[in-house]
Design a protein around this motif. Structure first.
Motif, PDB file in Angstrom:
ATOM      1  N   ARG A 115       0.854  -1.179   0.000  1.00 31.73           N
ATOM      2  CA  ARG A 115       0.000   0.000   0.000  1.00 31.73           C
ATOM      3  C   ARG A 115       0.901   1.243   0.000  1.00 31.73           C
ATOM      4  NH1 ARG A 115      -4.964   1.352   4.151  1.00 31.73           N
ATOM      5  NH2 ARG A 115      -5.984   2.804   2.742  1.00 31.73           N
ATOM      6  N   ILE A 116       0.981   1.885  -1.143  1.00 31.38           N
ATOM      7  CA  ILE A 116       1.692   3.156  -1.169  1.00 31.38           C
ATOM      8  C   ILE A 116       0.773   4.200  -1.788  1.00 31.38           C
ATOM      9  CG2 ILE A 116       4.050   2.243  -1.279  1.00 31.38           C
ATOM     10  CD1 ILE A 116       3.901   2.780  -4.312  1.00 31.38           C
ATOM     11  N   GLY A 117       0.966   5.421  -1.413  1.00 33.09           N
ATOM     12  CA  GLY A 117       0.141   6.501  -1.954  1.00 33.09           C
ATOM     13  C   GLY A 117       0.842   7.163  -3.112  1.00 33.09           C
ATOM     14  N   SER A 118       0.371   8.336  -3.498  1.00 32.25           N
ATOM     15  CA  SER A 118       1.074   9.083  -4.537  1.00 32.25           C
ATOM     16  C   SER A 118       0.808  10.561  -4.362  1.00 32.25           C
ATOM     17  CB  SER A 118       0.644   8.629  -5.930  1.00 32.25           C
ATOM     18  OG  SER A 118      -0.718   8.957  -6.131  1.00 32.25           O
ATOM     19  N   ARG A 119       1.668  11.352  -4.977  1.00 33.30           N
ATOM     20  CA  ARG A 119       1.451  12.790  -4.936  1.00 33.30           C
ATOM     21  C   ARG A 119       0.281  13.155  -5.839  1.00 33.30           C
ATOM     22  NH1 ARG A 119       6.951  16.232  -4.495  1.00 33.30           N
ATOM     23  NH2 ARG A 119       7.986  14.941  -2.938  1.00 33.30           N
TER      24      ARG A 119
END
Lengths: 342, 768
Positions: A106-110
């Motif tokens: 689970r990673i987000g993003s700008r």
């Protein structure tokens, strides 16, 4: 050696030879299982040989037992090997399945809008512009007056402004940062001002009451309109690729003279005309021009000595073009199905 | 490419076919009808036809337009034969509206000079409508003549402008009209003409058609002429019914405070003392430059006209129309500045057109109150300066020809400077730089080559983006947060729910609506709204963060803004996977995100202390090095209910301005340990009242110099643990930089820790 013993050893030897022949012909797990029963089963060959041991002379039993055990080991091992070569790991053991999905980290993003803003800022920073910021609640003086937009000037109509108490308002562009920077610093000045701006636009597919702008300013001796075109061309090519061309059209802004609107050739179709550029071959980007001498008057720069250019651009517009986004409101909804695409 | 942006253009073609010109031969009433007529019409080579019509202007000799059976009319209508009693109507006589040409539907369209049988679609022909965006500095281009002047200059063509020939009578205007301007400051020029024997009727087709193609409405020949001349020359005009003006007099003065006035659209306005009014001898008859009054409007029975053409001060008109919120074509032009020396020409042009379309008689002369005439002004242009600003060498001959094309008078020319006089229709040209723009425009922006030389003073190239903010954003996205961007505006409920000081909220004076009336005091309401939006769209697990300005009010007209960094978690901790359902997020996830962030940014351990905030059910202030930088907690259930959020939400909000100061610029390398560590686990039996933080503090305090690491790895309550107690299990790591520690040494420190735990907190080893 007694006859019984002789015969037993002989039978063991024969059994081994025939086992070797038979196992060579096995090619299914079922056949292998039958073979196992024939030799190692309760009534199999090996058991049969053991049952003949008591008939032997006690002195001969150890040697014969040894021979039977060797046969048993040999058969057992051969069957195990065969089993493996047949690919049968037994019915109860699970089969490793590498095609199952791997762990979803689970990673987000700008945010896509800010990714584009950062890219624009980095391009100008690489060209020697420093990044300046200013307040979002501005004074009328910085937002309008010092930009040569006096009260009652018709061009205030172009920018529907949100007002607060007194002379305070929400900045309608990041141009006030130009004034604030020039107040602090003597030429040469080369800066950009990225940031949030506000205009009283009812939200629709192309309008948002909150939006982002990058404003640029360069003031020095011998800064010309040709330099302005050069910096915009370099920016266009860094953002959209080497083949992009630029076009300047006359326009009007109170704080620049001469004033221009500038366009990029459409990077989608190379200027041939497509849906994105509405078949014109050009994309309208924003406004630019030479700093009006009246603006220099407000910051006490001598317009006879210094000239300068200024330009602006809307980040939403560029981000929409870059990612073919048709509705500006998507940027402000923060739907993760949208954000996770960038 | 002149700065006159063509925003749209459209080819206009007649939307009908099978319509011919037809002369009315005879007319008689249709028996059994009180208003229908039977007309015999002659359509030349096409034949003669009998048609039934109800129009009032069917009369023998007139040439009308006849739609024959089978003709196609706009909107897909097809004309057929129709029976009216015993009479069969072979087609219909049409109005302009029926042919889609104008809105005029009351009368038949009569052609003045068409051959019977001629195809009407051909007579009308095609036309083009251009919609041009005129920037506010160019009032001269708010009429077709101004646009034509630009094009003529650009293409090097000569410009032909209407030269009005007014058929003036012997009678002098001064016999009928007197003008008194009391406020010369705001009305520098006022002119009036007098016309009589006016016949008010519909305008000729060509004028009505052109007006309506530009989006105006054809009304009657008098009003239409004033509008037509305005579109042509850019000068707004007003026609008064002379018989409704008291005393044949015009007085230009300020309104009295609170005076009431009804404009010709029927609306009542309350005026203030700053409003410039046109009055007769008794009372106001128009709001100057904005709109005429109902009391002096031209009516069908009007016979005498007073025609106003004036120059009002732009600022005055602008103030008035803003205060009264009336935008008219007239105010639009006056507030941008009409040509004070074009006032009479416009009046002449209108008089000429009224004479021909309304058969008006025109009194000789114009009353012209213009005490201080505006003169063309002088400007000088240095060719050297042109190069200095534009970065292009433009030949002197090109420069002068551009200026001439724009109707600037060139008084002298040298290599050093060009002296010009600027005509009064160009109020935007007041400085040398304005002339340079004119030259650039007509020379062509595209002809100026981009200069790509990069002469960068490297000492100047300073500040880039805030790299610590970049780092914070990287850390949060790595932890699984998506970056959000919300509007800066909040509803009253949102704003008031997230502040402890409602009187410090910032309200927008002219908001887009109550939903967007307040500036955000916190980033959390925006993030919560985004989370709820995602949940409603079936994305139940949401991790978002945002950085941006938050606002507060310090006092009357005084505000504060600072940058905040906030985040929110709700739903499942991990993404779904076949190995098992992930757990739900809780307080410790929000806290962990803050701890990780602060550790990576500042190199310090964050401290948490309980704090009460109305929007949290459970919340803690976050401090680094004794400086409070924000809060973390669980959003209040009651609040979530109000925002229709049915799952628990945990959030943090930090002041980026404060945190930014604590970011560690320099990092000095610490040697990586060379000697092995001694690791010891301790399972402790702890009273429920005693916090894990307190236990850890005692361990660290008494662990001696070699205790490098304390980690809680298990918390257990339940079987084997007495009620009112919990079990905390720690891993302790002892390590020396210069040697391998012995078990005995470590044993001593452990004993010391256990002793202190027992005496200070009553904590003992958990029995095995």
């Amino acid at each position: 050696m007694g006859q019984e013993a002789d015969s037993l050893l002989n039978d063991v030897k024969t059994a081994r030879a025939s086992f070797e022949q038979e196992i060579a012909q096995v090619d299914t797990p079922e056949q292998l299982d039958q073979l196992r029963i024939k030799y190692l089963g309760r009534k199999g060959a090996v058991a049969g040989f053991f049952s003949r041991l008591p008939k032997l002379d006690p002195a001969e039993r150890p040697a014969a037992g040894n021979a039977i055990n060797q046969l048993k080991q040999f058969v057992t091992k051969a069957i195990e090997e065969k089993k493996r070569s047949l690919g049968s790991t037994g019915p109860r053991k699970p089969v490793f399945d590498a095609s199952l999905p791997g762990t979803p980290f689970r990673i987000g993003s700008r945010h896509p809008l800010l990714q584009v803003l950062d890219e624009i800022v980095d391009i100008f920073a690489s060209m020697g512009f420093s990044v300046e910021t200013g307040p979002e609640i501005e004074r009328d003086y910085y937002n309008f007056e010092a930009l040569n937009i006096p009260p009652d000037h018709p061009s205030r109509d172009l920018q529907d402004t949100f007002y607060l108490e007194g002379d305070k308002l929400l900045r309608t562009h990041t141009s006030p940062v130009q004034i604030r920077t020039m107040e602090k610093q003597r030429p040469p000045v080369r800066m950009i001002a990225p940031g949030r701006c506000f205009r009283k636009d009812t939200p629709d597919a192309t309008h948002s009451p909150t939006f982002h702008q990058v404003e640029g300013l360069c003031v020095d001796k011998n800064v010309t309109f040709a330099d302005l075109k050069g910096v915009i061309l370099a920016f266009a090519q860094k953002l959209f690729g080497k083949d992009v061309r630029i076009r300047f059209r006359p326009s009007f802004f109170p704080f620049t003279e001469p004033s221009a609107e500038y366009d990029f050739s459409c990077p989608m179709c190379g200027g041939k005309g497509c849906r994105v550029c509405k078949y014109t071959g050009w994309l309208e980007i924003s406004g630019a021009g030479m700093v009006d001498p009246a603006v220099f008057g407000f910051v006490d720069y001598d317009p006879e000595v210094y000239t300068g250019y200024a330009f602006g651009m809307g980040v939403e517009r560029i981000a929409m073009l870059k990612h073919m986004i048709g509705d500006i409101r998507l940027f402000y909804e923060n739907d993760i199905r949208f954000l996770s695409q960038f | 490419m002149l700065g006159l942006e063509v925003e749209a253009f459209e080819k206009i073609s007649p939307q009908f076919e099978g319509v011919v010109a037809a002369r009315v031969v005879s007319v008689k009433p249709l028996s059994g009808s009180d208003h229908l007529l039977v007309a015999e019409v002659d359509a030349g080579p096409t034949g003669t036809f009998t048609v039934v019509s109800g129009a009032p202007n069917v009369r023998p000799g007139a040439v009308g337009v006849l739609a024959l059976p089978g003709a196609k009319l706009p909107g897909g209508k097809e004309v057929t034969e129709r029976r009216f009693g015993d009479v069969t109507s072979s087609g219909m006589l049409c109005s302009e509206a029926e042919l889609g040409l104008t809105s005029r539907a009351d009368e038949l369209w009569l052609l003045d000079d068409a051959e019977p049988g001629a195809d009407v679609a051909q007579l009308v022909g095609e036309d083009w409508v251009y919609e041009i965006g005129v920037t506010p500095n160019r009032p001269d281009c708010l009429g077709t003549v101004g646009i034509a002047r630009e094009l003529a200059a650009y293409y090097g063509l000569s410009l032909r402008v209407p030269q009005p020939q007014v058929p003036e009578s012997q009678e002098s205007v001064s016999k009928f009209v007197a003008v008194e301007v009391q406020d010369q400051e705001n009305c520098p020029r006022y002119t009036a003409r007098y016309l009589w024997d006016v016949t008010v009727r519909p305008s000729p087709f060509w004028m009505a058609r052109r007006l309506e193609l530009t989006g105006m409405r054809a009304i009657n020949n008098i009003v239409d002429v004033t509008n037509y001349v305005m579109l042509e020359l850019g000068q707004p005009l007003h026609a008064f019914d002379y018989d409704l003006l008291e005393g044949g007099k015009i007085v230009v003065r300020k309104a009295s405070e609170g005076e009431e006035f009804v404009t010709l659209d029927g609306k009542l306005h309350k005026l203030d003392a700053d409003t410039l009014m046109i009055c007769d001898a008794q009372q106001p008859v128009a709001i100057a430059g904005v709109m005429g009054g109902e009391n002096s409007e031209v009516r069908p029975e009007t016979r005498r006209i007073l025609l106003e053409s004036a120059y009002f001060k732009p600022e005055s008109i602008r103030r008035t129309r803003r205060k009264l919120a009336i935008n008219t074509e007239s105010s639009y032009r006056f507030e941008r500045g009409v040509d004070p020396n074009g006032v009479v020409r416009a009046s002449d042009r209108a008089a000429e057109l009224m004479a021909s379309t309304a058969s008006a008689k025109v009194a000789a002369g114009v009353i012209d109150v213009y005490p201080q005439p505006h003169e063309p002004w002088q400007l000088t242009l240095r060719p050297k300066r042109v190069v200095q600003v534009l970065g292009a060498e433009i030949p002197l001959s090109k420069t002068t020809s551009i200026l001439k094309g724009l109707e600037l008078d060139i008084e002298s020319t040298s290599d050093e400077q060009i002296a010009v006089r600027v005509p009064t229709f160009r109020p935007d040209l007041t400085r040398e730089i304005d002339l340079i723009e004119e030259i650039a425009r007509h020379y062509g922006y595209d002809s100026i080559e981009p200069d790509l030389r990069a002469e960068i003073d490297q000492t100047l190239a300073g500040r880039g983006r805030d790299r610590w903010l970049d780092r914070a954003r990287d850390l949060l996205t790595a932890m699984g947060f998506y970056e959000a961007v919300n509007l800066s505006f909040l509803s009253t409920l949102e704003a008031k729910s997230f502040t402890t000081e409602p009187d410090r909220l910032v309200r927008v004076r002219n908001p887009l609506g109550e939903e967007l009336a307040w500036l955000r005091p916190s980033l959390l309401p925006g993030l919560l709204a985004s989370a709820v939006r995602n949940i409603n769209r079936r994305t139940e697990s949401v991790m978002l963060f945002e950085h941006g300005k938050v606002f507060s009010r310090r006092g009357e007209g005084s505000y504060e803004e600072h940058t905040a960094l906030a985040g929110l978690v709700t739903g499942a901790f991990a993404l779904r996977h076949w190995r098992g359902s992930p757990r739900l997020v809780d307080f410790y996830d929000a806290k962990g995100a803050v701890e990780t962030l602060l550790d990576r940014l500042t190199g310090e351990k964050a401290n948490f202390a309980p704090v009460e905030l109305p929007w949290f059910d459970l919340s803690f202030s976050v401090a680094v090095k004794d400086r409070t930088v924000g809060v973390v907690g669980q959003l209040a259930e009651s609040l979530l209910q109000k925002f229709e959020c049915e799952q628990s939400v945990f959030a943090f909000e930090l002041s980026w301005d404060d945190l930014r100061d604590l970011c560690r610029e320099e990092r000095v390398y610490k040697p990586v340990p060379r000697f092995p560590a001694v690791v010891q686990d301790l399972a402790l039996l702890v009273d429920e009242q005693v916090s894990a933080g307190a236990v850890e503090e005692v361990i660290r305090k008494h662990g001696g110099p070699y205790l490098k690491h304390v980690e809680l790895f298990d918390l257990y309550r339940g079987k084997q643990i007495p009620p009112g107690k919990k079990s905390l299990a720690y891993t302790l790591r002892f390590q020396a930089d210069d040697r391998t520690l012995t078990e005995d040494e470590v044993r001593e420190w452990i004993d010391q820790i256990l002793e202190a735990l027992k005496s200070e907190l009553g904590v003992v080893l958990r029995p095995r």
